[in-house]
Design an enzyme around this catalytic site. Structure first.
Site, PDB file in Angstrom:
ATOM      1  N   ARG A 124     -10.655  -4.815  -4.816  1.00  0.00           N
ATOM      2  CA  ARG A 124     -10.218  -5.187  -4.188  1.00  0.00           C
ATOM      3  C   ARG A 124     -11.779  -5.329  -3.358  1.00  0.00           C
ATOM      4  NH1 ARG A 124      -6.852  -4.338   1.752  1.00  0.00           N
ATOM      5  NH2 ARG A 124      -6.353  -6.323   1.582  1.00  0.00           N
ATOM      6  N   HIS A 137      -3.899 -12.801   2.038  1.00  0.00           N
ATOM      7  CA  HIS A 137      -3.217 -13.051   3.517  1.00  0.00           C
ATOM      8  C   HIS A 137      -3.705 -14.494   3.453  1.00  0.00           C
ATOM      9  CE1 HIS A 137      -2.604  -8.934   3.148  1.00  0.00           C
ATOM     10  NE2 HIS A 137      -3.044  -8.314   3.825  1.00  0.00           N
ATOM     11  N   HIS A 182       0.823  -1.335   0.405  1.00  0.00           N
ATOM     12  CA  HIS A 182      -0.220   0.006   0.231  1.00  0.00           C
ATOM     13  C   HIS A 182       0.840   1.287  -0.555  1.00  0.00           C
ATOM     14  CE1 HIS A 182      -3.373  -3.085   1.225  1.00  0.00           C
ATOM     15  NE2 HIS A 182      -2.339  -2.889   2.184  1.00  0.00           N
ATOM     16  N   ASN A 204      -2.718  -1.338  10.866  1.00  0.00           N
ATOM     17  CA  ASN A 204      -3.398  -1.495  11.720  1.00  0.00           C
ATOM     18  C   ASN A 204      -3.071  -3.413  12.274  1.00  0.00           C
ATOM     19  OD1 ASN A 204      -5.115  -0.193  11.797  1.00  0.00           O
ATOM     20  ND2 ASN A 204      -5.687  -0.692  10.042  1.00  0.00           N
ATOM     21  N   ASP A 217       2.380  -6.658   1.902  1.00  0.00           N
ATOM     22  CA  ASP A 217       1.431  -6.681   2.628  1.00  0.00           C
ATOM     23  C   ASP A 217       2.091  -4.859   3.821  1.00  0.00           C
ATOM     24  OD1 ASP A 217      -1.009  -5.164   3.808  1.00  0.00           O
ATOM     25  OD2 ASP A 217      -0.850  -6.267   5.640  1.00  0.00           O
TER      26      ASP A 217
END
Length: 301
Positions: free
Chosen positions: A129, A186, A38, A258, A253
């Site tokens: 997504r 994931h 990201h 988070n 990732d």
């Protein structure tokens, strides 16, 4: 490196990435791809929406490029974050800055227009997504999902599903019936406490056997109950890689929004060797598979 849970204005605040990751011991093949990462902002250039799901750290396209250079990753698929919502300005800017090595995955709604999708495709987006994680807001209803799929079907984009827990069981029919390549992010964020022979992992493996579903061997830190080096999650990743190396992708990732404990990206790269010991399978997962699903230029002969 622990990420303290914090809030600001009622929203969670995501911690910044590891400031000093190790240089990986594993040397990756040329054109290796980080199939899930990201970018965030920077906020003064690409402001975050007021209704964002969380407050991210600023991680620019150049921050991402520097991290990839450190890790030995030439290519990447940048996934639009819920922190930016459906404003793809930062993503498009990154894709146009690095057109040969970056591709994108968008976030769309039924209100997105065909013209917007066409512009995103021209910029280098090759997937959409859909989120089914409660902390990121409500997922699309069946009619909304059908509308989103119809928007991207003319471009044969892949559909990334962000799911967790028992969703891989409950959504089994949905995941295998999109009519487009379905990619499960994931490792479906299965609950490893249910065991590698539990219903969740069995459903994930059956989906891989259909031939229409792919899986990202990413985010072991999100699945593991053991902490680094995430042996429990690595065991699952290796099981999936052995079963269907032709339909596996791998990603960092980065910058890990988070997570309860921030991982070392260099360690994540080194774990690839444990997940995929065979060099030819590793090349397939890191180079050939992402090139196919994200429409990267063919390898030189």
């Amino acid at each position: 490196m622990t990420s303290a849970e914090a809030t600001r204005g009622g929203r969670r605040v995501a911690a910044p990435p590891h400031p000093d990751p190790k240089v990986p011991d594993l040397r990756l093949p040329p054109r290796s791809c980080d199939a899930h990462c990201h970018i965030f902002g920077p906020g003064h250039v690409f402001p975050y929406p007021e209704d964002r799901a969380y407050d991210p750290p600023d991680v620019s396209k150049d921050d991402l490029r520097r991290r990839h250079d450190l890790l030995g990753l030439d290519r990447a698929i940048i996934v639009q974050s819920a922190a930016h919502g459906t404003d793809h300005s930062a993503l498009v800017d990154a894709l146009r800055t690095y057109p040969d090595v970056y591709r994108g995955v968008a976030l769309l709604t039924p209100r997105s227009t065909p013209e917007e999708v066409a512009e995103l495709h021209e910029a280098g987006v090759r997937g959409v997504r859909v989120q089914f994680m409660p902390h990121l807001g409500p997922g699309p209803k069946p009619s909304e999902l059908r509308a989103i799929l119809d928007l991207v079907r003319p471009y044969a984009w892949h559909v990334s599903f962000h799911i967790g827990g028992n969703s891989v069981v409950d959504m089994y029919d949905t995941l295998r019936s999109t009519g487009l390549p379905a990619v499960i992010d994931h490792m479906a964020r299965v609950d490893l406490r249910t065991g590698l022979d539990g219903d969740q992992v069995r459903a994930l493996r059956r989906l891989l056997d259909t031939g229409d579903v792919w899986v990202k061997l990413s985010a072991p830190e999100r699945l593991s109950f053991e902490g680094p080096p995430y042996a429990d999650a690595v065991e699952l990743a290796r099981l999936l890689a052995v079963q269907a190396p032709e339909r596996c992708l791998w990603g960092t990732d980065f910058p890990h929004p988070n997570v309860p404990q921030m991982p070392d990206d260099g360690l994540l790269v080194d774990l690839i060797e444990r997940i995929v010991p065979d060099e030819s399978a590793r090349h397939r997962i890191l180079v050939a598979n992402p090139a196919g699903i994200a429409d990267f230029p063919p390898e030189p002969r």
